[in-house]
Design a protein around this motif. Structure first.
Motif, mmCIF file in Angstrom:
data_model
loop_
_atom_site.group_PDB
_atom_site.id
_atom_site.type_symbol
_atom_site.label_atom_id
_atom_site.label_comp_id
_atom_site.label_asym_id
_atom_site.label_seq_id
_atom_site.Cartn_x
_atom_site.Cartn_y
_atom_site.Cartn_z
ATOM 1 N N ASN A 15 0.634 -1.096 -0.018
ATOM 2 C CA ASN A 15 0.045 -0.057 0.055
ATOM 3 C C ASN A 15 0.813 1.332 0.032
ATOM 4 O OD1 ASN A 15 -2.195 -2.047 -0.048
ATOM 5 N ND2 ASN A 15 -3.221 -0.631 1.764
ATOM 6 N N MET A 16 1.931 1.272 0.680
ATOM 7 C CA MET A 16 2.900 2.340 0.650
ATOM 8 C C MET A 16 3.435 2.513 -0.741
ATOM 9 S SD MET A 16 5.250 2.718 4.000
ATOM 10 C CE MET A 16 5.810 0.845 4.352
ATOM 11 N N ILE A 17 3.850 1.586 -1.352
ATOM 12 C CA ILE A 17 4.300 1.783 -2.623
ATOM 13 C C ILE A 17 3.263 2.064 -3.765
ATOM 14 C CG2 ILE A 17 5.355 0.487 -4.733
ATOM 15 C CD1 ILE A 17 6.156 -1.418 -2.706
ATOM 16 N N ILE A 18 2.146 1.632 -3.648
ATOM 17 C CA ILE A 18 0.794 2.216 -4.419
ATOM 18 C C ILE A 18 0.792 3.483 -4.332
ATOM 19 C CG2 ILE A 18 -1.411 1.662 -5.014
ATOM 20 C CD1 ILE A 18 -0.650 -1.474 -4.356
ATOM 21 N N LEU A 19 0.595 3.936 -3.001
ATOM 22 C CA LEU A 19 0.219 5.147 -2.620
ATOM 23 C C LEU A 19 1.153 6.116 -3.199
ATOM 24 C CD1 LEU A 19 -1.752 7.252 -1.432
ATOM 25 C CD2 LEU A 19 -0.501 6.950 0.871
ATOM 26 N N LEU A 20 2.492 6.100 -3.151
ATOM 27 C CA LEU A 20 3.439 6.912 -3.505
ATOM 28 C C LEU A 20 3.711 6.798 -4.941
ATOM 29 C CD1 LEU A 20 6.233 5.700 -0.824
ATOM 30 C CD2 LEU A 20 5.310 8.067 -1.052
ATOM 31 N N ASP A 21 3.362 5.761 -5.531
ATOM 32 C CA ASP A 21 3.208 5.678 -6.969
ATOM 33 C C ASP A 21 2.287 6.525 -7.530
ATOM 34 O OD1 ASP A 21 2.993 5.054 -9.797
ATOM 35 O OD2 ASP A 21 2.731 2.784 -9.373
ATOM 36 N N ASN A 22 0.846 6.465 -7.006
ATOM 37 C CA ASN A 22 -0.334 6.955 -7.394
ATOM 38 C C ASN A 22 -0.229 8.564 -7.198
ATOM 39 O OD1 ASN A 22 -1.346 4.818 -8.191
ATOM 40 N ND2 ASN A 22 -2.688 4.399 -6.569
ATOM 41 N N ALA A 44 11.998 3.548 -3.476
ATOM 42 C CA ALA A 44 13.148 3.228 -2.290
ATOM 43 C C ALA A 44 12.243 2.446 -1.272
ATOM 44 C CB ALA A 44 13.386 4.462 -1.771
ATOM 45 N N VAL A 45 11.077 2.550 -1.031
ATOM 46 C CA VAL A 45 10.121 1.809 -0.262
ATOM 47 C C VAL A 45 10.244 0.275 -0.852
ATOM 48 C CG1 VAL A 45 7.828 1.507 0.638
ATOM 49 C CG2 VAL A 45 8.903 3.719 0.438
ATOM 50 N N GLY A 46 9.963 0.126 -2.262
ATOM 51 C CA GLY A 46 9.774 -1.096 -2.710
ATOM 52 C C GLY A 46 11.188 -1.644 -2.492
ATOM 53 N N ARG A 47 12.254 -1.247 -2.645
ATOM 54 C CA ARG A 47 13.389 -2.164 -2.538
ATOM 55 C C ARG A 47 13.732 -2.495 -1.227
ATOM 56 N NH1 ARG A 47 16.359 -1.713 -7.110
ATOM 57 N NH2 ARG A 47 15.904 0.081 -8.698
ATOM 58 N N GLU A 48 13.432 -1.507 -0.386
ATOM 59 C CA GLU A 48 13.555 -1.973 1.164
ATOM 60 C C GLU A 48 12.807 -3.022 1.566
ATOM 61 O OE1 GLU A 48 12.795 0.295 5.705
ATOM 62 O OE2 GLU A 48 12.238 1.307 3.862
ATOM 63 N N ALA A 49 11.411 -3.024 0.989
ATOM 64 C CA ALA A 49 10.519 -4.232 1.186
ATOM 65 C C ALA A 49 11.087 -5.572 0.656
ATOM 66 C CB ALA A 49 9.248 -3.871 0.670
#
Length: 740
Positions: free
Chosen positions: A622-629, A638-643
């Motif tokens: 959800n963090m990745i999608i919200l930042l993407d949107n 950065a969040v996606g790579r951390e995840a």
């Protein structure tokens, strides 16, 4: 004890009386009875004590086992069950390590072997209890009652009431406690091996026996009662005390009382001092370790203990004792749980169940009178030791000293059943002596053994999985709300929501304060979009139990669905107040904030969820999608790579990060992640569809066409994919025309 053994001669053939063959037969019978459970699942309490217990995992320091209860909670916590069994948990941890994970077969095999070993040890224990303690000139203990000890051990090995301990993995606590209990008793017997002189003993073996009793207690609390049994054995067998004679002399103020050998036996008094001091020291340490005092149980756990009238409490406690006795006598109606209305309270003397109390005490008083008043010293000793083995290990579960968290529990009868088997064997000997129909007695005994073995095998099968276990209880305890709750939960886990609702409703009907049933029923109704009733149930649950964090969270989800956002936020906040480390609640709170376009609050809530639970895939996604949107591609990347560093094999995270990389024109890396996600989850239409979009942007039109077509095969209704595919086809047609 030659007379009793001779009376059993027509039941036990002489060919199996050699110690090796006797133990082999007992071990074989014990394994046959419970072998069916070897490949069973983790069932009932196994989930909490094993699967959800972090103390089994390598990352938990071994030292934590000594500060946690049986379920993995800190003993200092007010919510701790206070079940302190670190050595049992240690064996679970070894099981987990050796089997490489939570594979139930290895856990079950250990339990079956433990019961087999205990049953074999019982041959030696019964030989002492029946035949007394005598040693040869070489220091070897003599078995003066081979038939009696073998029959009693067979009855023990094949008793169906043991199924819960053997087939349920958490029953290992009782098995290990019993193992060290017996070793402590046999060790105490060895204290008198060195010399035949009266009053002499080996202090080493007495101290070792106390140590083994402490080890037994670290496996299961009732293990410490072995010190009481050792004391009774010492007084009656070693000290040869005649209780009736002593009582008579006390009543008549007989001066010869001073000359009783027991009172003049300094060795006996020294041993009693050691046992009492050792027991008191161990119990004191146990109390100190408990930290905040005894555990807090609820009325549904043990309703009789909450009765206002002392008379009502006494009557119901005694009724529970009679039920335990009945389970030993006729172990046909067995249930995994006897709480929550399974046994309604006796509230008046007019209740017909009072007859059971009278029958129990009639039998007990008769046995006690025979144990005290019989002129036959062997009979007195056998009956007294049999009653001691029956009663002493049961005392911690009797509610006499402290409130216990159950009404009836088959597992606590594992050790007391040895006393029952001893008394039953003695009874068969007496019957055989006073009847000419010895073949009939032999047939009855063999019939009981066969029926018990058959019942053990049937019951072991019922313990192999939760569905069979829970359904088997419906006919035994139809008034037990927990039985209906567990059947419903099992059905819900299998996706049968309609049937689950029926059982949950019945659980709530039987126990209108059953908040866990309300919570689960509310969850199903929420998923079926029956939101009004779901809200009513969950609101009632938190009204009954205001600190029920899970119900508060689920109430928040329902309120969010009803667009009552302020109430939902308040419910989530209340849940977090009662359970601070609640990642799922932070996740749902983040979803609420996202719906309200409070993006910063949503990201903070999801970040809290991932801090508390780093493998919380939904929160990361959800963090990745919200930042993407919201166009924050660099931060989303950065969040996606951390995840993915924390959860490298999560295909949904690969998919989300691949989308971000594609928008950032990092096509090669995006393609690699899409392909990896598709390899992990090849039937996802969206994965193929988005990869096709990537190829479309990248200019790899043939590959784009291929993946659009795969996506539409998997989901022909995807309108976005259809539209993109049409655009691609027009583009390809235009390209072909230009080429022509």
């Amino acid at each position: 004890m030659a007379e009793l053994d001779a009376d059993l001669g027509h039941i036990i053939p002489s060919s199996v009386l050699a110690p090796f063959w006797a133990k082999l037969v007992v071990g074989f019978v014990s394994l046959v009875c419970f072998a069916r459970s070897y490949d069973g699942d983790f069932v009932f309490d196994d989930s909490e004590a094993i699967i959800n217990n972090k103390d089994l995992r390598a990352e938990t320091p071994l030292g934590d086992l000594w500060h946690h209860d049986f379920w993995g909670s800190r003993l200092s916590s007010n919510t701790s069950h206070k079940s302190y069994r670190p050595l049992t948990v240690l064996t679970f941890r070894i099981n987990y390590y050796l089997s490489g994970g939570f594979y139930p077969m290895s856990f079950h095999v250990v339990n079956i072997l433990l019961h087999g070993g205990i049953s074999v040890l019982m041959v030696d224990v019964f030989s002492v209890l029946f035949g007394g303690l005598q040693y040869s000139s070489r220091g070897r203990r003599l078995n003066l009652a081979p038939r009696s000890s073998l029959l009693a051990a067979l009855l023990f090995a094949a008793h169906p009431v043991h199924t819960e301990c053997v087939a349920g993995v958490v029953g290992r606590a009782d098995l290990l406690g019993a193992l060290f209990f017996l070793l402590s008793f046999l060790g105490y017997c060895k204290a008198f091996r060195e010399s035949n002189k009266e009053g002499t003993h080996s202090t080493f073996w007495v101290l070792l026996s106390i140590l083994l009793g402490a080890v037994a207690m670290l496996c299961k609390e009732q293990g410490i009662t072995v010190l009481g049994l050792n004391a009774v054995f010492d007084i009656l067998v070693i000290g040869k005390l005649n209780v009736l004679e002593m009582v008579q002399k006390v009543l008549h103020k007989d001066k010869s009382l001073e000359n009783l050998g027991v009172l003049r036996n300094g060795g006996l008094l020294f041993r009693m001092t050691l046992l009492a001091s050792g027991g008191a020291g161990v119990l004191y340490m146990r109390w100190k370790i408990m930290g905040t005092g005894p555990p807090a149980f609820t009325e549904v756990d043990n309703p009789a203990s909450f009765a206002d009238s002392m008379l009502v409490r006494a009557i119901n406690y005694n009724y529970y004792y009679s039920l335990n006795a009945w389970l030993l006598l006729c172990p046909w109606w067995l249930c995994f749980d006897w709480s929550m209305g399974c046994i309604p309270l006796i509230k008046s003397a007019g209740d017909w169940r009072v007859i059971a109390l009278a029958a129990l005490w009639f039998c007990l008083i008769g046995l006690i009178c025979q144990a005290l008043c019989s002129e036959d010293s062997h009979k007195r000793r056998i009956l007294t030791l049999g009653l001691g083995f029956l009663i002493i290990p049961f005392l911690p579960a009797s509610n006499l000293f402290f409130r216990v968290g159950f009404v009836v529990a088959e597992r606590v009868l594992y050790l007391p059943s040895a006393g029952y088997c001893m008394l039953l064997t003695f009874g068969f000997g007496v019957l055989s002596k006073h009847t000419k129909k010895k073949k009939l007695i032999a047939t009855v005994v063999l019939g009981i053994l066969f029926i018990n073995m058959l019942r053990c095998m049937i019951r072991s099968g019922e313990w192999r999985n939760e569905e069979q276990l829970f359904r088997s209880a419906l006919s035994v305890c139809p008034l037990n709300a927990k039985v209906h709750y567990n059947v419903g939960k099992n059905l819900a886990d299998k996706g049968n929501q309609t049937a689950a609702i029926r059982y949950y409703r019945e659980a709530v009907r039987l126990n209108p304060k059953y908040v866990h049933a309300m919570n689960n029923l509310g969850n199903i109704l929420k998923e079926r979009n029956e939101l009004q009733e779901a809200e009513e149930l969950l609101s009632l649950a938190v009204q009954i139990q205001p600190d029920f964090a899970a119900a508060w969270m689920n109430l928040g989800i329902v309120q969010n669905s009803l667009k009552r956002f302020e109430a939902a936020e308040q419910s989530y906040r209340t849940a977090i107040k009662h359970r601070r480390k609640y990642p799922d609640c932070y996740y749902n709170l983040g979803r609420l904030y996202a719906d309200l376009n409070r993006h910063v609050d949503a990201l903070n809530a999801w970040r809290n969820a991932t801090v508390l639970k780093p493998e919380h895939s939904l929160a990361w996604n959800n963090m990745i999608i919200l930042l993407d949107n919201t166009g924050n591609l660099a931060q989303a990347e950065a969040v996606g790579r951390e995840a993915l560093e924390l959860i490298p094999n999560d295909h949904s995270l690969m998919f989300s990060l691949a989308n971000v990389l594609g928008k950032s024109q990092k096509y090669k890396e995006s393609e690699a992640l899409f392909l990896k996600a598709i390899k992990a989850h090849p039937n996802s239409a969206s994965y193929h569809g988005n990869l096709a979009v990537l190829y479309h942007r990248w200019g790899h039109l043939d590959l784009a066409k291929k993946h659009y077509e795969i996506s539409l095969q998997l989901d022909p209704t995807a309108s976005g994919t259809k539209e993109n595919y049409s655009l691609l086809r027009r583009k390809l047609e235009q390209k072909q025309k230009k080429d022509v």
